[in-house]
Design a protein around this motif. Structure first.
Motif, PDB file in Angstrom:
ATOM      1  N   GLU A  11     -52.931   5.475  28.037  1.00  0.00           N
ATOM      2  CA  GLU A  11     -52.507   4.174  27.530  1.00  0.00           C
ATOM      3  C   GLU A  11     -53.297   3.047  28.184  1.00  0.00           C
ATOM      4  N   LEU A  48     -51.916  -3.450  19.262  1.00  0.00           N
ATOM      5  CA  LEU A  48     -51.206  -3.419  17.998  1.00  0.00           C
ATOM      6  C   LEU A  48     -51.904  -4.230  16.913  1.00  0.00           C
ATOM      7  N   LEU A  95     -42.646  -3.223  16.374  1.00  0.00           N
ATOM      8  CA  LEU A  95     -43.616  -2.889  17.417  1.00  0.00           C
ATOM      9  C   LEU A  95     -43.764  -1.376  17.627  1.00  0.00           C
ATOM     10  N   GLY A  96     -43.662  -0.607  16.570  1.00  0.00           N
ATOM     11  CA  GLY A  96     -43.825   0.838  16.676  1.00  0.00           C
ATOM     12  C   GLY A  96     -42.578   1.592  17.075  1.00  0.00           C
ATOM     13  N   TRP A  97     -41.468   0.886  17.310  1.00  0.00           N
ATOM     14  CA  TRP A  97     -40.201   1.517  17.680  1.00  0.00           C
ATOM     15  C   TRP A  97     -39.233   1.473  16.506  1.00  0.00           C
ATOM     16  N   HIS A 128     -38.908   6.094  19.833  1.00  0.00           N
ATOM     17  CA  HIS A 128     -40.360   6.002  19.646  1.00  0.00           C
ATOM     18  C   HIS A 128     -40.823   7.294  18.997  1.00  0.00           C
ATOM     19  N   LYS A 161     -44.083   8.998  20.858  1.00  0.00           N
ATOM     20  CA  LYS A 161     -43.950   9.463  22.236  1.00  0.00           C
ATOM     21  C   LYS A 161     -42.699  10.315  22.440  1.00  0.00           C
ATOM     22  N   SER A 191     -41.054  -7.423  23.326  1.00  0.00           N
ATOM     23  CA  SER A 191     -42.218  -6.736  23.881  1.00  0.00           C
ATOM     24  C   SER A 191     -41.925  -5.243  23.908  1.00  0.00           C
ATOM     25  N   SER A 192     -42.896  -4.462  24.327  1.00  0.00           N
ATOM     26  CA  SER A 192     -42.711  -3.017  24.383  1.00  0.00           C
ATOM     27  C   SER A 192     -41.667  -2.656  25.432  1.00  0.00           C
ATOM     28  N   THR A 216     -43.090  -1.283  28.927  1.00  0.00           N
ATOM     29  CA  THR A 216     -43.986  -2.018  29.817  1.00  0.00           C
ATOM     30  C   THR A 216     -43.321  -3.168  30.560  1.00  0.00           C
ATOM     31  N   PHE A 272     -37.380  -6.370  28.295  1.00  0.00           N
ATOM     32  CA  PHE A 272     -37.510  -6.741  26.897  1.00  0.00           C
ATOM     33  C   PHE A 272     -36.165  -7.158  26.344  1.00  0.00           C
ATOM     34  N   SER A 327     -48.256   3.071  18.029  1.00  0.00           N
ATOM     35  CA  SER A 327     -48.359   2.546  19.390  1.00  0.00           C
ATOM     36  C   SER A 327     -48.032   3.663  20.358  1.00  0.00           C
TER      37      SER A 327
END
Length: 386
Positions: free
Chosen positions: A53, A60, A119-121, A137, A140, A163-164, A167, A170, A385
């Protein structure tokens, strides 16, 4: 005399794992497509160690999304562990594994739940117990248990991440249907949902909340009934409030939105190239299922003048609008992807064509996925992502 024996040429096989690690990491950083990056990491163990990563620089903003299709049961409820998706890059259907063992309901992967995307989730809301929600996710195979709603909520209508979740700290913001209200939570800080009253200041009385977006550290949402762009101020968790002082209300001018024989059916908020855009989808007054036009405006934070804020050209970007995902934009020409620049991908209300592409240059529509005319709603765009 015997003829000479034929000599077979020996071919040497290159050992790709012997390449210097610094060179492999440098090559890995050149990929913008997450699909190509994943394929690069699958060559050997050495390359897999470089395809992390931290190495990936695409982000994104470059990723062509997958179109997640509905399950096999009715009204959009997922009934299979593996969801079918359409891959724009490869131009074909594929499957993503969503059979994630959730706790404490280990028997409930995505069976009997409603899914939204950001955001990919995926945010999964249980059908049997709407108070239960999870973040998933699909790439992942990670899950995050969200706080349980204290009361039975209505079905979640929109979902946005600040946000992710992997990371940083959030915020999860959701918009619920009928009656509409906002709710948010900070899973790493709080263990509860905070309900936000949608009572307006200064006597405003709107009830047409249609979309939310996270933009420059704040959650914005739009009310099409009064043409207002508002901010949900959550700095004070105990007393969150709605602010309407960010920009003047959109004028009710039929000429501005070309409403002679049309009316606005959907309004979307989407960040694109550093600007917050408002996208209006227009339908015909004579055929309510037929989309007749799309108008795009940049929120005029500095001038407050909506008449000079219309966007005629998106440049090399494409917008992806959705009823079940937070809207977003990508750089369409970043690496020769399968999506078109200066276009808007959206869902229609027509029976024959459920998905469409609108060209900003030619101001015309064409159907999307003509090979699969029988696809059924709902859909959700998923940004690949890590």
């Amino acid at each position: 005399m015997e003829p000479p024996k034929s000599r077979k040429r020996k071919c040497s096989t290159a050992n790709w794992s012997d390449l210097p690690q610094d060179l492999v990491v440098h090559i890995a950083k050149q990929f913008l497509s997450v699909y190509d990056f994943k394929a690069f990491g699958g060559v050997c163990k050495t390359w897999s160690c470089a395809a992390t990563e931290e190495t990936f620089t695409g982000g994104l903003t470059h990723q062509v999304p997958l179109l997640m299709l509905r399950g096999s049961s009715e009204d959009g409820i997922t009934s299979t562990a593996n969801r079918e998706c359409y891959n724009l890059v490869k131009g074909k259907l594929c499957r993503i594994g969503t059979n994630i063992q959730l706790r404490p309901l280990k028997w409930w992967p995505l069976l009997g739940c409603w899914c939204l995307s950001s955001l990919g989730w995926l945010l999964a809301q249980s059908i049997t117990d709407p108070r239960v929600t999870y973040l998933l996710h699909p790439f992942k195979h990670r899950e995050i248990v969200l706080p349980t709603f204290s009361e039975y909520p209505n079905r979640l209508n929109k979902f946005v991440l600040s946000s992710s979740p992997l990371t940083s700290d959030f915020v999860v913001m959701v918009l619920l249907r009928c009656p509409r209200y906002l709710a948010f939570c900070r899973p790493k800080i709080d263990n509860a949902w905070t309900i936000v009253s949608l009572e307006y200041p200064y006597g405003l009385a709107g009830n047409g909340f249609s979309d939310i977006a996270y933009y420059k550290g704040q959650f914005y949402f739009v009310d099409y009934s009064i043409g207002a762009i508002l901010v949900c101020d959550i700095d004070d968790t105990k007393k969150p409030k709605i602010r309407d002082d960010v920009v003047p209300c959109m004028p009710h001018n039929p000429k501005l939105f070309r409403l002679r024989n049309n009316y606005v059916t959907r309004i979307y908020l989407v960040e694109s190239a550093g600007d917050l855009l408002v996208v209006f989808r227009l339908n015909s007054k004579f055929d309510v299922r037929k989309t007749t036009g799309i108008r795009v405006f940049k929120v005029p934070f500095s001038t407050g003048n909506w008449y000079d804020s219309e966007v005629k050209n998106l440049g090399n970007r494409a917008l992806f609008l959705g009823e079940n995902n937070s809207s977003f934009s990508i750089e369409a020409l970043a690496y020769g992807s399968g999506c078109m620049a200066n276009c808007i991908y959206f869902q229609t209300d027509e029976e024959e064509t459920k998905l469409g592409i609108y060209s900003m240059k030619f101001e015309e529509f064409k159907p999307f996925l003509p090979k699969f005319p029988k696809l059924k709603k709902p859909y959700a765009w998923i940004q690949p992502s890590f």
